[in-house]
Enzyme design. Structure first.
Site, mmCIF file in Angstrom:
data_model
loop_
_atom_site.group_PDB
_atom_site.id
_atom_site.type_symbol
_atom_site.label_atom_id
_atom_site.label_comp_id
_atom_site.label_asym_id
_atom_site.label_seq_id
_atom_site.Cartn_x
_atom_site.Cartn_y
_atom_site.Cartn_z
ATOM 1 N N TYR A 65 -3.646 -3.042 15.028
ATOM 2 C CA TYR A 65 -3.638 -2.733 13.601
ATOM 3 C C TYR A 65 -2.204 -2.587 13.100
ATOM 4 O O TYR A 65 -1.359 -1.922 13.699
ATOM 5 C CB TYR A 65 -4.393 -1.431 13.325
ATOM 6 C CG TYR A 65 -4.153 -0.911 11.926
ATOM 7 C CD1 TYR A 65 -4.762 -1.526 10.827
ATOM 8 C CD2 TYR A 65 -3.278 0.148 11.693
ATOM 9 C CE1 TYR A 65 -4.504 -1.084 9.537
ATOM 10 C CE2 TYR A 65 -3.021 0.594 10.413
ATOM 11 C CZ TYR A 65 -3.638 -0.023 9.336
ATOM 12 O OH TYR A 65 -3.378 0.412 8.060
ATOM 13 N N HIS A 95 5.709 -1.215 -0.925
ATOM 14 C CA HIS A 95 5.595 0.216 -1.202
ATOM 15 C C HIS A 95 6.784 0.751 -1.992
ATOM 16 O O HIS A 95 6.848 1.959 -2.253
ATOM 17 C CB HIS A 95 5.438 1.004 0.102
ATOM 18 C CG HIS A 95 4.014 1.168 0.522
ATOM 19 N ND1 HIS A 95 3.135 2.009 -0.131
ATOM 20 C CD2 HIS A 95 3.308 0.593 1.522
ATOM 21 C CE1 HIS A 95 1.955 1.945 0.457
ATOM 22 N NE2 HIS A 95 2.021 1.085 1.454
ATOM 23 N N ASN A 207 4.081 5.617 7.943
ATOM 24 C CA ASN A 207 2.729 6.150 8.033
ATOM 25 C C ASN A 207 2.754 7.517 8.693
ATOM 26 O O ASN A 207 2.313 7.694 9.822
ATOM 27 C CB ASN A 207 1.855 5.167 8.832
ATOM 28 C CG ASN A 207 0.380 5.502 8.709
ATOM 29 O OD1 ASN A 207 -0.001 6.501 8.130
ATOM 30 N ND2 ASN A 207 -0.446 4.649 9.276
#
Length: 527
Positions: A65, A95, A207
């Protein structure tokens, strides 16, 4: 906004082996030490094993992922092998949509050290080169400019942390030598090449919970300062208002065994001069609650410090990106450690504790300025002579300001964490709002620091009007001197904005919550 910090201290903090404390983060944030990575080979081998394992998976065309797939709801989108190395850069770029006021330099430094702490644990699959570049940013004081708004606190602080990733690849702006400039100019000046992020490194950087946790560390220390100052102010005001010292009796507080509350009561007992207090005590048997119950209000924070610190430092010393890369058992671990629920709870709770202290101080000031309840103090604490008294209004407007700041602080206390909302195509369908909670807490702290600055001035004015300044205990004399460093007693009305702001700014040094500083001041005034 302060955009300049000089790293002049020789101390070095090693990041990667031992857990960091809140105080470690604050020291780095304030540029009071340099940062280094461990020299131990086993730590360096652990970092390398994680990066090598990812390379092996890619060679075997494994599905990872955020490495061979898109992000979030796009996890079903396969990324061709020849495009895998472009994915981290794309993540950092899309982002780059943060808005709002930029984090100041101290807070941005706190974010960088917090992210470094997490990645240096070895479970994020990043390279040693990336960790070394983060260390370089801190030691050279080349600090990403990070917009404060745009994070829902899961999947971590994606948008604000993208500004660290962007700086590493040679994009975005940085604080450098007192200016905000494109990072590319710094790299060119220093003949340094931007990094090319390896697969997973963009995700590893972004993250996670570094922004909310960094802000939480700074908020915790500022809250300690507020609680310490509120206790000092309360002691002064008990004297100024001819209060009853037996409200803080040791036997009385032994019957309600909250240790933090007992500590506040013990400090008040120690800091009050009992002989003076008895001589000037009001005939009122029981003081109003804002004096009598001060340990019960301030003590809530004092008792909560244990779990607040635990929540914040556990988050600080966690691997909180997704997926994690297990360098020992060579596994990819998919989870949700980016969720900032503990920081959200800590900050939502801290907001209420600190706003309650602001409210306590507001009520004490209301007593000080009101001639109907201030036991002989002049109206509005004016120091004017009898001839000039009709023209002077002392702390009247300051009390209005304190009321406004307190009201705004109380208004901000609504929990942010309960406003979770589904985002990102319902993949992020339950989010923490931890960063908003932390930012809210910061705003309440700023407002409360303004309240505390006003109370510092008003309480010292009151004690001088009562001619009790020379009879204070060593600690309270030290507090009086600390305040008078920025305040001239108010005899004739004048604007007080500059003096109030100077005291607010000095709170940033955490002087009054520093045990060593307090001990030195007590010794200084003991004679």
């Amino acid at each position: 906004m302060n955009t300049t910090l000089n790293i002049t201290q020789p101390q070095t903090l090693t990041v990667g082996l031992e857990p960091l404390s809140i105080e470690d983060v604050v020291r780095v944030a304030q540029a009071k030490c340099r940062v280094a990575l461990p020299e131990q080979q086993d730590w360096r081998d652990l970092i390398q094993k994680g990066a090598d394992f990812l390379d092996t998976l890619l060679q075997e065309e494994g599905v990872i992922y955020g490495v061979t797939t898109g992000y979030g709801d796009s996890c079903l989108v396969e990324v061709p092998t020849h495009q895998v190395h472009e994915l981290p850069l794309q993540l950092s770029r899309f982002h780059g949509c943060g808005l709002g006021q930029n984090l100041d330099l101290v807070t941005a430094r706190a974010v960088v050290i917090t992210r470094l702490c997490s990645l240096a644990r070895g479970y994020s699959g990043v390279s040693l080169a990336l960790l070394e570049r983060l260390v370089w940013l801190l030691n050279e004081n080349v600090i990403p400019v990070i917009p404060s708004e745009g994070s829902v606190g899961a999947s971590g602080d994606l948008t604000p942390l993208s500004y660290i990733a962007g700086v590493l690849v040679g994009e975005r702006e940085v604080y450098y030598q007192g200016k905000i400039i494109p990072v590319q100019q710094v790299y060119q000046q220093k003949a340094i090449q931007p990094l090319t992020l390896r697969p997973k490194e963009g995700l590893a950087l972004m993250n996670g919970t570094a922004v909310m946790t960094a802000i939480a560390c700074l908020n915790y220390k500022r809250a300690e300062q507020i609680a310490q100052t509120a206790t000092l102010v309360t002691a002064i005001n008990v004297l100024a208002l001819e209060g009853n010292p037996t409200h803080f009796d040791e036997v009385l507080f032994a019957q309600k065994p909250h240790t933090g509350q007992q500590k506040i009561a013990a400090q008040l007992r120690d800091w009050l001069n009992s002989e003076v207090q008895t001589a000037h005590q009001s005939p009122r048997l029981q003081d109003r609650y804002s004096l009598r119950c001060a340990p019960h209000v301030i003590g809530v924070f004092e008792d909560s410090k244990v779990w607040l610190r635990q929540f914040i430092e556990n988050e600080l010393n966690s691997s909180n990106d997704n997926p994690l890369i297990d360098p020992v058992n060579l596994r990819v671990l998919h989870g949700g450690h980016f969720y900032g629920g503990h920081i959200a709870q800590a900050m939502d709770s801290l907001k209420i504790m600190i706003a309650n202290i602001a409210d306590l101080m507001d009520r004490q000031l209301a007593q000080l300025v009101d001639h109907k309840m201030n036991h002989g103090l002049p109206r509005n604490l004016t120091g004017a002579t009898a001839e000039r008294l009709p023209l002077n209004h002392g702390f009247k407007a300051v009390q209005i300001g304190v009321s406004a700041w307190t009201a705004e602080a109380l208004k901000q206390t609504l929990s942010a964490s309960i406003f979770s909302r589904s985002t990102e195509c319902h993949n992020q369908d339950k989010v923490s709002m931890g960063t908003i909670a932390a930012r809210d807490a910061t705003r309440i702290i700023v407002l409360t620091e303004q309240v505390m600055a006003a109370l510092c001035c008003a309480s010292i004015q009151a004690i001088h009007l009562k001619q009790l300044a020379q009879q204070l205990s060593p600690t309270l004399r030290a507090f009086s001197a600390w305040t008078l460093h920025s305040l001239a007693l108010v005899i004739e009305d004048r604007p007080l904005q500059t003096e109030l702001q100077q005291i607010v700014d000095r709170f940033a040094h955490f002087e009054l919550s520093n045990a060593d500083w307090m001990q030195q001041q007590e010794q200084l005034y003991a004679g």
